[in-house]
Design a protein around this motif. Sequence first.
Motif, short mmCIF file in Angstrom:
data_model
loop_
_atom_site.label_atom_id
_atom_site.label_comp_id
_atom_site.label_asym_id
_atom_site.label_seq_id
_atom_site.Cartn_x
_atom_site.Cartn_y
_atom_site.Cartn_z
N SER A 104 4.56 -7.15 -9.42
CA SER A 104 3.46 -7.91 -8.80
C SER A 104 2.49 -6.96 -8.12
N GLY A 105 1.37 -7.52 -7.69
CA GLY A 105 0.39 -6.72 -6.96
C GLY A 105 0.92 -6.26 -5.62
N ALA A 106 1.62 -7.15 -4.91
CA ALA A 106 2.17 -6.77 -3.61
C ALA A 106 3.14 -5.60 -3.77
N ASN A 109 1.33 -2.32 -4.36
CA ASN A 109 0.79 -1.73 -3.13
C ASN A 109 1.89 -1.26 -2.19
N TYR A 132 -7.36 -8.12 0.78
CA TYR A 132 -6.03 -8.69 0.56
C TYR A 132 -5.26 -7.73 -0.32
N HIS A 133 -4.06 -7.35 0.13
CA HIS A 133 -3.27 -6.40 -0.64
C HIS A 133 -1.88 -6.94 -1.01
N GLY A 134 -1.58 -8.20 -0.64
CA GLY A 134 -0.29 -8.76 -1.03
C GLY A 134 0.46 -9.31 0.16
N GLU A 203 -9.86 -2.05 -2.13
CA GLU A 203 -10.21 -2.70 -3.39
C GLU A 203 -11.57 -2.13 -3.79
N ASP A 236 -6.86 -0.23 -5.03
CA ASP A 236 -6.12 -1.46 -5.33
C ASP A 236 -6.91 -2.21 -6.40
N VAL A 238 -5.63 -4.50 -8.37
CA VAL A 238 -4.86 -5.68 -8.79
C VAL A 238 -5.80 -6.77 -9.31
N LEU A 239 -6.92 -6.96 -8.63
CA LEU A 239 -7.87 -7.99 -9.06
C LEU A 239 -8.95 -7.42 -9.97
N LYS A 265 -1.78 -8.54 -12.09
CA LYS A 265 -2.61 -9.62 -12.65
C LYS A 265 -3.05 -9.39 -14.11
#
Length: 422
Positions: A104-106, A109, A132-134, A203, A236, A238-239, A265
């Motif tokens: 997962s993204g969390a 990180n 937001y990082h998780g 991000e 980051d 993730v998004l 993601k």
Amino acid sequence: MSDTEYPFFFTWTAQKSARPFELTGGDGAWFTTADGGRWLDLGALSYQVNAGHGNRRIIDAIKRQADDLCLASPGAVFPAKVELAEKLLALAGPGFSKVFFCLSGAEANENALKIARLVTRRLKMMSRYRSYHGASMGALTLTGDWRRPPLEPGIPGVVHVPDCYCDHCPFGQQLATCKRECATHLGEVMRLEGGGFAGVILEPVPGANGVLVPPPEYWPIVRQACDADGALLIADEVLTGFGRTGKTFGFQHWDVTPDLITCAKGLASGYQPIGAVIVHERVARHFDDQMLACGLTYYGHPTGCAAALETLKVYEDEGLYDNAARLGPVLLDELRLVARRLSGVRTFTRGLGLLAALEVDGAPAAAWARLGSELAARRLSLHLDGKRGTAIFAPPLCISEEELVAGMRSFGDAAALAFGGT
Ligand SMILES: Cc1ncc(COP(=O)(O)O)c(C=O)c1O
């Protein structure tokens, strides 16, 4: 809304306020629900399904992998795991030499944070408020937004700094004349804190917190500040990763190389839970002789690796990074048209690639609730955050121009009814 009480929790909500919907499948930029609804997905179901819904190639790759080898131990080697790591390193660019897998993204990180601390033998971390990082404790402490305070205090040593929020510059500047104080301030805070940071995590374009596209000098200035302190720079992604902003990774818009890249993601477009930390050689080398004190039972899970590998091939074969780059200006133009229709409120529009935001100043909660029901009536799905006044657009990268324009015009009709306008 459903009156059924389900035997599991819904996340980020009081359970009585949850608004579940029964998802049944989808195709391309559309998903379907059990009530017969066909929705245009302008949010990629929380920024994950970049390749689009119902992609047969990815589904079949998972099935083939499940038939061949469905589970493995963290120490196991098999083709999909090796090929995926090689592919990620190639996409990240020169100098990256190792991949750490997770789910997962969390977790990506969380493990980037651990790697930064292990390599630098330092504790302190820096991140931004609108981030937001998780949801795990380390990633949540790095997070700056509304999701962090309910769980405070978090892990020690995390310092937050203001954002590159040009429409409401925290330093009271205008973009045309500012001296990029958002970026130079980060280095100044590092010095005021006494230096000695393990890492800075950012991000490339803060996404869920309002699509805050930084000025072009932002990342290079931050890179310099990290180098001056000896801190690692963590992107980051993730998004933003895998085409969301029109490039494979968001940081690739600027002339910088991070030390660590975190992703999840879009890595497998949500078809399997998988994340990764892509590690630069100058960091990875540390673990040649030192123990990597990180691990997970499902590290490099076979079906996750197979799904991700096929997803990355789909992105390339279908030209989806280019599609995001091509349609980004279309999305932004359409959003500006929507903003012009809204006469009763002050608006801001921002975007990069297929990631864009409409910020509406001062609209009451009732207007946002009305927008939500107008969108539901039109079967349009996107991320709305009335409390913070933003609507965020992040469609699957396979969306066509016709679908995008029709969806945005329909959004404009809903917004004009909700906020007042023509
Ligand atoms: C930038 C960013 N980092 C990390 C995460 C956490 O990812 P996950 O929900 O997979 O743990 C998210 C999720 O929205 C995100 O947007």
